[in-house]
Design an enzyme around this catalytic site. Structure first.
Site, PDB file in Angstrom:
ATOM      1  N   TYR A 153       0.847  -1.207   0.000  1.00  0.00           N
ATOM      2  CA  TYR A 153       0.000   0.000   0.000  1.00  0.00           C
ATOM      3  C   TYR A 153       0.886   1.263   0.000  1.00  0.00           C
ATOM      4  O   TYR A 153       0.511   2.295  -0.542  1.00  0.00           O
ATOM      5  CB  TYR A 153      -0.964  -0.024   1.181  1.00  0.00           C
ATOM      6  CG  TYR A 153      -2.162   0.877   0.986  1.00  0.00           C
ATOM      7  CD1 TYR A 153      -3.043   0.701  -0.080  1.00  0.00           C
ATOM      8  CD2 TYR A 153      -2.422   1.932   1.871  1.00  0.00           C
ATOM      9  CE1 TYR A 153      -4.136   1.528  -0.261  1.00  0.00           C
ATOM     10  CE2 TYR A 153      -3.517   2.761   1.703  1.00  0.00           C
ATOM     11  CZ  TYR A 153      -4.364   2.554   0.633  1.00  0.00           C
ATOM     12  OH  TYR A 153      -5.450   3.388   0.470  1.00  0.00           O
ATOM     13  N   LYS A 160      -3.075   8.460   2.973  1.00  0.00           N
ATOM     14  CA  LYS A 160      -4.303   8.289   3.784  1.00  0.00           C
ATOM     15  C   LYS A 160      -4.090   8.794   5.214  1.00  0.00           C
ATOM     16  O   LYS A 160      -5.035   9.295   5.828  1.00  0.00           O
ATOM     17  CB  LYS A 160      -4.764   6.829   3.776  1.00  0.00           C
ATOM     18  CG  LYS A 160      -5.264   6.323   2.414  1.00  0.00           C
ATOM     19  CD  LYS A 160      -6.442   7.107   1.854  1.00  0.00           C
ATOM     20  CE  LYS A 160      -7.072   6.401   0.655  1.00  0.00           C
ATOM     21  NZ  LYS A 160      -8.124   7.226   0.005  1.00  0.00           N
TER      22      LYS A 160
END
Ligand code: 1JT
Length: 253
Positions: A153, A160
């Site tokens: 990720y 995020k």
């Protein structure tokens, strides 16, 4: 629940998009919606999905182009005069940044990911504020990789984290105008964006096994949580990140 409310949905790419699931929940609840798309490639998709809707507005809005953002909000102001809620469901990182080691992230990939996936929330909130004359609610989409390391990720996790922190700072600035800002941390979904994930099916199976509810999240479940967050049902909730992940995040070993 959203009768006489006007909302803006950013990030519909196709019918599997989280943004589209949110739109369906809000439409069901009686909202009027405007939609934005990024690039001519997605215009037809969004126009097809929204073709039967009454009073819908579909406008281009590439968040890296401030003029396009200004034009989108001018079109919303011209058509509806105001805005009650915004659902921000956009993110991007170059494909090569979502595999291998985070250590190798280029400056360019880092800046692109944070610009489109995190800064855009602040940009959109600033544009929405003058239209939210009767208070408002802004919702964005996050993922567990913001808090804990999720292999591959990488830079999206950093983006995020910035997005969730931005949610808190924006909630603080906009609270005095009765505008709430919250994030949904959704479990992984099989959407167009997720298609780039290496071994997505294996990854989904792993998540399913560990989650207390022993299944994956459905897009409609993210949609119904977004509906809750843009409705008056959540009138005292702001600055939060709410997990919609079948409980995955609460587990240790
Ligand atoms: C983006 C992409 C943002 C995929 C995303 C995302 N947020 C969640 N996903 C799904 C995902 C992706 C990876 C992952 C787990 C879930 C792709 C385009 C850019 C924005 O790693 C295990 C990589």
């Amino acid at each position: 629940m959203l009768k006489d409310k006007i909302g803006l949905i950013l990030g519909v790419a196709n019918k599997r998009s989280i943004a589209w699931a949110c739109a369906e929940s809000c439409l069901e609840a009686g909202a009027k919606l405007a939609f934005t798309y990024q690039g001519e490639r997605l215009q037809r998709n969004v126009e097809k999905l929204t073709g039967d809707l009454e009073d819908a507005l579909v406008v281009p809005c590439d968040v890296t182009n401030q003029e396009e953002v200004d034009a989108a909000f001018a079109a919303i102001k011209a058509k509806y005069g105001r805005l009650d809620f915004v659902i921000h469901s956009i993110a991007f990182a170059p494909r090569e940044a979502l595999e291998g080691e985070f250590l190798e992230t280029s400056r360019e990939a880092f800046l692109t990911a944070l610009d489109i996936s995190a800064y855009s929330l602040t940009q959109i909130a600033r544009a929405a504020k003058p239209l939210m004359t009767d208070g408002g609610s802004i919702v964005t989409m996050s993922y567990y990789g913001a808090e804990k390391v999720v292999q591959n990720y990488n830079v999206m996790g950093v983006a995020k984290s910035a997005l969730e922190s931005s949610t808190r700072y924006l909630a603080n600035d906009l609270g005095k105008h009765n505008i709430r800002v919250n994030a949904i941390s959704a479990g992984p979904l099989n959407t167009l964006s997720a298609r780039g994930v290496k071994n997505l099916i294996g990854f989904l199976r792993q998540v399913e096994e560990k989650a207390p509810l022993k299944r994956n999240v459905e897009a409609a479940e993210v949609g119904s949580t977004a509906l809750f967050l843009v409705s008056d049902m959540s009138s005292a909730i702001t600055g939060e990140t709410i997990f919609v992940d079948c409980g995955y995040n609460i587990m240790g070993v």
